[in-house]
Design an enzyme around this catalytic site. Sequence first.
Site, short mmCIF file in Angstrom:
data_model
loop_
_atom_site.label_atom_id
_atom_site.label_comp_id
_atom_site.label_asym_id
_atom_site.label_seq_id
_atom_site.Cartn_x
_atom_site.Cartn_y
_atom_site.Cartn_z
N GLY A 273 0.84 -1.19 0.00
CA GLY A 273 0.00 0.00 0.00
C GLY A 273 0.88 1.24 0.00
N CYS A 274 0.40 2.31 -0.61
CA CYS A 274 1.23 3.52 -0.69
C CYS A 274 1.41 4.16 0.69
CB CYS A 274 0.68 4.50 -1.71
SG CYS A 274 -1.06 4.93 -1.49
N ASN A 275 0.33 4.20 1.47
CA ASN A 275 0.47 4.72 2.84
C ASN A 275 1.36 3.79 3.67
OD1 ASN A 275 -1.40 6.81 2.29
ND2 ASN A 275 -3.10 5.44 2.74
N THR B 223 4.99 4.36 3.06
CA THR B 223 5.51 5.60 3.66
C THR B 223 5.80 5.41 5.14
OG1 THR B 223 4.00 6.71 2.11
CG2 THR B 223 5.16 8.10 3.70
#
Lengths: 342, 342, 342, 342
Positions: free
Chosen positions: A148-150, A153
């Site tokens: 997932g992109c979140n 991060t």
Amino acid sequence: MTHSVAILGASGYTGAELVRLIATHPELRIVALSGERKAGMPMASVFPHLRHLDLPDLVKIEEIDFSVVDLAFCALPHATSQAVIKELPRDLKIVDLSADFRLRDPAAYEKWYGKPHAALDLQKEAVYGLTEFYRDEIRAGRLVAGTGCNAATGQYALRPLIEAGVIDLDEIVIDLKAGVSGAGRSLKENLLHAELSEGFHAYSAGGTHRHLGEFDQEFSKIAGRPVEVQFTPHLIPANRGILATVYVRGEAEVVHATLAKAYADETFIEVLPFGDHPSTRHIRGSNFVHIGVVGDRKPGRAMVIAALDNLTKGSSGQALQNANLMLGIAEETGLMLAPCFP
Amino acid sequence: MTHSVAILGASGYTGAELVRLIATHPELRIVALSGERKAGMPMASVFPHLRHLDLPDLVKIEEIDFSVVDLAFCALPHATSQAVIKELPRDLKIVDLSADFRLRDPAAYEKWYGKPHAALDLQKEAVYGLTEFYRDEIRAGRLVAGTGCNAATGQYALRPLIEAGVIDLDEIVIDLKAGVSGAGRSLKENLLHAELSEGFHAYSAGGTHRHLGEFDQEFSKIAGRPVEVQFTPHLIPANRGILATVYVRGEAEVVHATLAKAYADETFIEVLPFGDHPSTRHIRGSNFVHIGVVGDRKPGRAMVIAALDNLTKGSSGQALQNANLMLGIAEETGLMLAPCFP
Amino acid sequence: MTHSVAILGASGYTGAELVRLIATHPELRIVALSGERKAGMPMASVFPHLRHLDLPDLVKIEEIDFSVVDLAFCALPHATSQAVIKELPRDLKIVDLSADFRLRDPAAYEKWYGKPHAALDLQKEAVYGLTEFYRDEIRAGRLVAGTGCNAATGQYALRPLIEAGVIDLDEIVIDLKAGVSGAGRSLKENLLHAELSEGFHAYSAGGTHRHLGEFDQEFSKIAGRPVEVQFTPHLIPANRGILATVYVRGEAEVVHATLAKAYADETFIEVLPFGDHPSTRHIRGSNFVHIGVVGDRKPGRAMVIAALDNLTKGSSGQALQNANLMLGIAEETGLMLAPCFP
Amino acid sequence: MTHSVAILGASGYTGAELVRLIATHPELRIVALSGERKAGMPMASVFPHLRHLDLPDLVKIEEIDFSVVDLAFCALPHATSQAVIKELPRDLKIVDLSADFRLRDPAAYEKWYGKPHAALDLQKEAVYGLTEFYRDEIRAGRLVAGTGCNAATGQYALRPLIEAGVIDLDEIVIDLKAGVSGAGRSLKENLLHAELSEGFHAYSAGGTHRHLGEFDQEFSKIAGRPVEVQFTPHLIPANRGILATVYVRGEAEVVHATLAKAYADETFIEVLPFGDHPSTRHIRGSNFVHIGVVGDRKPGRAMVIAALDNLTKGSSGQALQNANLMLGIAEETGLMLAPCFP
């Protein structure tokens, strides 16, 4: 040597971003693009910014001859992805950008995604695609699950700290701000320009966002014990970029030194000088991650702030980085584009 | 073979854009960066989005050893540029991005820029840098003058039409919309986010914008008689992009065919199918120009709509394209980046 | 004295804008709000920015008791509007914000809207709602048809000039830029934030935009002969605001003086000093129109630039202004809000 | 009865916002506007969005006849404000919007603002202007100090909770996101549109932002013991709005009930249903505060999310609300404008 790749689900933003990146990749050639509802259309009609490229038209997945494909990128919605991949040749290399193969535990998948997993044998085979931490497994893998992109991060900010044991595992708050392209090209009222621009808000606060499944899995695995973070995502009126402000308990200088050391040899991860603040505008359109560490006035507390582009390092750039590894290409090939500022 | 380049005025947006493009150029190496007020600073402090690159620190121009420089990009303000270039070695290849060497006629320069030109001998030598139309002169040139970004946009829409004699020369209206980065990194109240976002307006309407000097020079030269267009620029709340809506008198299909034929072999100029509308978002961050032609309901009238990125094709991309020619490098090298959308 | 009003179609942007304006109107009380798909919901769920107001819940139109309604605002889609209004009491005062009753000529309606009009008797009765030019008819009217927002902008720039005969009727070009809220709250891919922000483009160029029906009708009526303008709308990444740059043939000073005189006594129309450029940010959220006139360097040519807020003066503010007249309330009541800048 | 007011520092955003609000206030009349560098100019030149109003020209402060002024709003920079107010008549009612009179402790002022306070006697007299919590003192006060806009947002979220003793005072994190207009109309590179739009970042993290002085003073006063929060502000690409995501330790339902009860009778403070998320777009341009409470998956932890408009409730709206109290006018007069969405 040139490798042939297919992109399934090429009519969404992550599909288009893959094409953008591969456009200047010297060793990859796109031989097939799929898009269910837009099958039959030229890519230039769906994404006019790609019209200068000589691309195959969009087709349905079943029209693709996978015998000439070395690797397939799967940029389909979750649930669809597992159904499609189940039917693909079992020796085809696959980088999946959906959520379907990220979670090791079938119960966790069902909890966060609301239905049982339909391809459990494939799920076992899948490698978690956070490149810098799973490089060997990815190189050897057949099916790699993009993160997932979140989730990416937050993990860039935290993994080395948990690994090194320099922060309190029970006191982690991730306050995350994300641009809108992460929500995809879907027709939802809250994604309209008139709804979104000029305002900002939190959503899925309190432990309901699906990317928590990844945080829980990965952080607990590193720590060797359950780790549960607090996580509040916010939607910001910009298209690209995620900024995670992570509140931790630990000595700020130690936190900074730990991150700087962990990423010293990483091409794409830049740890800023102590006290500096990263910004999403400085990684926009690129595969780079900028990480800053600031100490709080309250002793023993620090903020780790990580910025990346959700479409690039957060999904399609990561996918390409993994594909490079899987195909024996130098990892950074096609990914050294400088950020696009202003 | 690698060529060494210097960028004078690297602390502005066009300087940064040159660095962004050269970052993945296989045959150019940046050996010097100048910035008067920021001399002594690392480029990463001035433009943190470039921090992953191994770049020389900013210096004053007089500190640069030009004997090791093959070509200098001059991204300085007009007036400053002519003063600086006058002092550079007379055999140094130079691509100037300022307005100083665009106008052939010293009187025209004085009219539009408010003071006499101070380097008339150099001005004589300069080649007008609109690549597609001055390719041979640029290849042979020593000092190439980059065009205005608005001037480039209007010319891509109009030059082939004037050349072919298919439109009325006395009835040309250029209604142009431009993002804000064209105004540079200067501290002006009207460029503040709070002033500019969420609104739009015309400025310098009625024949006062300096890029008219270029339109007048070039269109009159092609036509062999004076041509004066109407030109109204507008400031739009976006960072990159210029869209020129050009109202012409002529048969729409002929207009389209003329443009399609003129640009058939051009890598960077895309003439859309008849009736299609280009958008700045589809060329953002790239060196491409998209041109659309639509016929009006009033017979014999048409709109030519051209879109380009002011920082790329409108200035730094154009500059690099010209530098490639001057250095004997393939023209499109380093410039094939796909647009960054969304 | 307080008048009771209903808003049909209150779940769209023009409906919400009506509520925003009426919120501080001392003589109007909202007694009913309709929203077909959202019937049963409190307005605060549909538009949380209105949650401080004591408003009736959304209902279906058939649930409204029109016997206690003095005036109904109809903010429904075109075609729907005529079907609904046909069923309303014949003595109910109505301000319609759709396109259904703007065009006098049934053939024109069919041409621009693609199907025959289904309420021709009502159409005959309807008054065109451009307040400053139809004040007496509106005051006496029962059914007032709000104008198109683009159509209003162009007419404010041009009507007094056509009336006074100071411009060439065959040489009018309206290059119009509009924010996105004019497209409504509809789920269309091209209205997504990720699609729209950071870019701009023309659409419906060449004589295909429906508001041309209004331009043709009104300008021809004033001129007493057919008048056909050229009209190119553009979509700009901002939510509110329309800026029309109108190219005319005529003496610029005469054009300016004509407009200044025509609007001298108008509360909401501000003609700027000669040579000044208006901006949409300076009328944002208000009922004001700013008009500037600039002369071109080509003698006998001028630009008239008009700015208004599409949701306020372009639709809901205009509707309220007309409702005030119809109810015998001072025309500017509830409409003196200053623009919201920055 | 009409009261005469002056606005000192009317050429900045908070000055303009005061004029916008007072424009429809039935009991206030603006008799003087000052602007040092812009003295002599009509307000319409400095803020064209106010051109429909009949306003006095900008003058220098010394030109104002304060004998006819009932109340002065001081919208000057800090440090300047104390110097100016020292010279004003001692019986003039003043609402100061600067930071100069917010901090009770001269040492705290010096610590946060870098120099000793130059008007200590006035500072003693000043009342802290957070209306809902200092209503009686404001009504009786002569000099009221407007709060910081960030400080107001955090206090609306936290004051009732600290007062009621329902949260852990040592575990408070305020992660705040703010639009750019709070930084004022000053010429700084980082406030340019091209720098700011399309990106977001934290700044002054770790305990260095000046509004911490207010948090420390007020929270410690309520608690009767020192309270130090963690506070990280972020700059978001929007003009108006502040969203504070406040992480607290306490039972979420108790937190919600405490806030709901505390604000039950407040006109401008809306506590949303438990679990709802507020958004800055829903209070834009208004004097309203929206507060949401969400429980975390970790028991005993909650997020309080507060949204307000920095220019309205965060400064000029608050100032007007206080002025109403000081002049014996109903508190909400001129402040009931609905938010401007979209």
